[in-house]
Each structure stands twice: as C-alpha cells, then as structure tokens.
Design a protein around this motif. Structure first.
Motif, PDB file in Angstrom:
ATOM      1  N   TYR A   1       0.814  -1.221   0.000  1.00  0.00           N
ATOM      2  CA  TYR A   1       0.000   0.000   0.000  1.00  0.00           C
ATOM      3  C   TYR A   1       0.845   1.268   0.000  1.00  0.00           C
ATOM      4  O   TYR A   1       0.479   2.271  -0.616  1.00  0.00           O
ATOM      5  N   GLY A   2       2.010   1.245   0.665  1.00  0.00           N
ATOM      6  CA  GLY A   2       2.858   2.436   0.701  1.00  0.00           C
ATOM      7  C   GLY A   2       3.398   2.789  -0.669  1.00  0.00           C
ATOM      8  O   GLY A   2       3.255   3.920  -1.152  1.00  0.00           O
ATOM      9  N   LEU A   3       4.020   1.808  -1.330  1.00  0.00           N
ATOM     10  CA  LEU A   3       4.572   2.034  -2.660  1.00  0.00           C
ATOM     11  C   LEU A   3       3.465   2.201  -3.693  1.00  0.00           C
ATOM     12  O   LEU A   3       3.636   2.926  -4.682  1.00  0.00           O
ATOM     13  N   GLY A   4       2.330   1.532  -3.483  1.00  0.00           N
ATOM     14  CA  GLY A   4       1.210   1.674  -4.409  1.00  0.00           C
ATOM     15  C   GLY A   4       0.639   3.076  -4.404  1.00  0.00           C
ATOM     16  O   GLY A   4       0.370   3.664  -5.464  1.00  0.00           O
ATOM     17  N   ILE A   5       0.454   3.644  -3.212  1.00  0.00           N
ATOM     18  CA  ILE A   5      -0.036   5.020  -3.104  1.00  0.00           C
ATOM     19  C   ILE A   5       0.991   5.987  -3.671  1.00  0.00           C
ATOM     20  O   ILE A   5       0.637   6.969  -4.347  1.00  0.00           O
TER      21      ILE A   5
END
Length: 401
Positions: free
Chosen positions: A361-365
């Motif tokens: 979720y961190g890298l995706g956002i």
C-alpha cells in the motif's frame, strides 16, 4: 572423458561468476534510473543502457522469462500494436514512425523489466540492489549540492559539463518568484524530476518488505535534498508518504532507532529549527505563498497536473486515443494513457494501480501520487519503479510476476 563444448563452457563460466554479472546488471540499472533525462538523438541514455542490459543478459545466459510473463508481455505489446493499427487507419494526424519507435521502447522496457526481476529474485540480490540504489542516489544528491554551490558562487566551480546532454536554461533551476533562489536538480532536467526520483528511493527504503534495515541518516539526507528542490509537488508527496509510514504498524521496525538516543534526536530537531529560522523567507516564498496560490486557483502547474492534462483527450477517438506518443508533454500519466492509448489502456493502468496498492500500500499510493507529478510512460523510470515494487515485496507461494 566427455569434453565440454564451447557453449557449455561459457554457460558454466557465467554460472560460476553469476554474482559478478549481478553487480554489472545492477550498475547498469542504477545508471539507467538516473540518466533518463540525458538525450542523444531521440533516445535517452536510459534507452541505450536498457539495450545494453538485455544484450548482456542474453550473452551471459541470464536472460529468462517465465511462461506466464510471456502472456503479460503479449498483452502489453498487443495493446500497443492494436493502437497503432487503429490510428493508422482512422487518424490522419498519426505518424507511423513515431508509433513504431514507441512500440520498440515499450517492448524493450517490458522485456528487460521482467528479465531483471527474474534475475534479482532468483539469486536474492535485493539487498545488494537497494544498497546500490542508495549509493547512486547519494552521489546524485552530492552532485546536486555541488552544482547548487557552483550556481551561488557565480560559476567559480565548473558544472556545465554535467548538463551537456540535458537542459541548461535558467528556468530549469531558478525558483519562479524568488530573487536569485536556486533549486537543486542535479543531473536531471528539472527539480521536480529529481524530486520524483528521490521519492521513489525514499519509498523503497521505507516500504520494502524484505526486512532490509534503513539508515536514518540517509533518510534525513533524502528529505533534505527533496526540500531543496523547492518542488511543491515533491515535498507534498514526501509529507504524505512519511505520514503513511509513521502510522503503519511496522513504521519503526526497519529504522535502527537503538543507535540514536534522545540526545541525537534533540540535536536533529534543533538543527531543523535553526534551518527553518534562517530560511523563513525562503519557506514563505516556496511553501506558504505557493499554498495560497494553489488554494486561490492561481497556480498553473498544479492545475496543469490535475485538470489541464485531460484537455488533450480526443473525444471522437476514445477507444483508439490520439495514438501512442502523439500527446504533447503533460504531467499526468493517467491522462497520458487515456489521451494516447484510449480507454482500454487507461482502465488497465487503473487496475494495475489498485493491484499495486493491494500488494504494497505504501509504494502503491506513492505510484499513484507520482503519476500525477510527472508524465512519461514512454520513459525508463516508470517501468523501473513498477519492477522495484514487485522486487521489494514479500515472496509468497508463487512469484508475483
């Protein structure tokens, strides 16, 4: 006694020195990441480096694609080929040479990305890769500060040679609205492009799921360099991912806080406060006034990223778009996909974005945010970032790619 053929000897030799080939491949990938703005003819240094990388992988017997990866490669290439055929038949303004050059680029980027992923994960070079990326980033930042000093000292130090293959105009490093306020851009063509690169490195360090320890000093150095780009979008995204990281359950496990006692924390905070005090005028111009302009709707760069980028969409050809590579330079990659490639590719990018968020979720956002900060799906960094998200994610039962 059976004698090995020359081919078998070469394969055995490459297997024996596989780690050395790994260092070479990682070195080329790091160079390709930072030299994407250096141009020779219609191709960037990164394009040539990706070409060299695939040749070396084939020669060293390290080029490998899995059966399911062929499916994804065919989907990507097939989508582009279909787009070229559609526009060739119905779009009088479509330039076939530009379309074919774009097809070559995307094919090269996709194939190299898959093969590089396979190589790194097969021999577990993730830690080597992130350390190499961090070293390359440190060098890039130091070059940036060197150029910044050279600019403030009226060129006493030589720096023009570092910009031989990219922009040299004053607009690329002067802050608009500030008197003699220089922005750090290092070897990139714009400060925001440097910020984009640094944000990817910061995100990989903070959100990697390989239990690779993070050096807090390096993180602080990245933050400082991003601030000196005076790129409002880069600084805003940096604050966003730092907040996301700080509220995550594993926020501080990778940072070796045990090495830093209360004294060091207080010293760091004191330095930050002193920096803010002596640079309050700069902060007033670059952050406070810029925020006011954005909220008042007077800032053109913010509106171009969020609104104006969508103006190039051809409503008469929503399915086929304008044709790959035929949209003028814009900041927004989502608008780029819809404008260039049409609805199907646009929906595909949205699905990919959602999947990356579910994966990490961190890298995706961060991926979604950066797609609004810098355009350029026909550039190497876009594909490097995607493959890095997969590389630095957990290995589960099956490979993600």
């Amino acid at each position: 006694m059976h004698r090995l053929s020359i081919k078998d000897k070469w394969i055995h030799f490459n297997e024996k020195y596989e780690y050395i080939w790994g260092n070479i491949f990682i070195f080329i990938m790091c160079l390709a990441f930072v030299l994407s703005d250096w141009m020779v003819w219609i191709f960037s240094f990164s394009d040539y480096l990706f070409g060299a990388l695939i040749v070396l992988m084939v020669v060293s017997n390290n080029f490998q694609l899995k059966s399911k990866q062929y499916k994804w490669i065919l989907i990507v290439i097939g989508t582009v080929v279909l787009n070229i055929l559609q526009n060739y038949l119905i779009n009088n303004g479509f330039i076939i040479k530009l379309g074919l050059a774009s097809l070559f680029k995307i094919s090269l980027y996709t194939i190299v990305s898959f093969s590089f992923y396979n190589f790194i994960t097969r021999i577990n070079l993730e830690k080597k890769l992130i350390n190499s990326l961090n070293l390359a980033t440190f060098i890039v930042c130091m070059i940036g500060f060197y150029i910044l000093i050279a600019l403030y000292t009226n060129g006493i130090l030589p720096y023009e040679f570092l910009w031989n293959y990219t922009r040299t105009d004053a607009i690329s490093y002067l802050f608009e609205g500030g008197n003699n306020l220089y922005r750090i851009r290092s070897i990139f063509s714009e400060p925001s492009y440097l910020g984009n690169y640094l944000l990817i490195i910061l995100g990989i360090n903070l959100f990697n799921k390989k239990n690779i320890k993070v050096n807090l000093y390096f993180i602080l150095f990245l933050i400082l360099t991003i601030i000196f780009t005076f790129s409002y979008s880069a600084i805003s995204i940096m604050v966003l991912i730092l907040i996301i990281h700080s509220i995550s359950s594993n926020a501080y496990k990778k940072i070796r806080l045990k090495e830093y006692n209360l004294l060091y924390i207080l010293i760091t905070l004191s330095i930050l406060l002193v920096f803010i005090y002596f640079n309050k005028d700069i902060i007033q111009v670059t952050i406070i006034e810029r925020t006011t302009e954005i909220l008042a709707g007077k800032d053109s760069s913010a509106s171009s990223r969020l609104l104006e980028s969508w103006q190039h969409i051809n409503k008469e050809h929503l399915i086929a778009g304008n044709g790959i590579g035929h949209t003028p330079d814009i900041w927004n990659i989502y608008a780029y996909f819809l404008s260039d490639l049409g609805v199907l590719a646009f929906v595909g990018l949205i699905i990919l974005s959602i999947y990356l968020v579910s994966l990490n979720y961190g890298l995706g956002i961060l991926f979604i945010a950066l797609n609004f900060q810098k355009g350029g799906y026909l550039a190497v960094p876009f594909y490097i970032f995607i493959v890095m998200i997969f590389i630095f994610n957990y290995k589960k039962k099956g490979s993600r790619l």
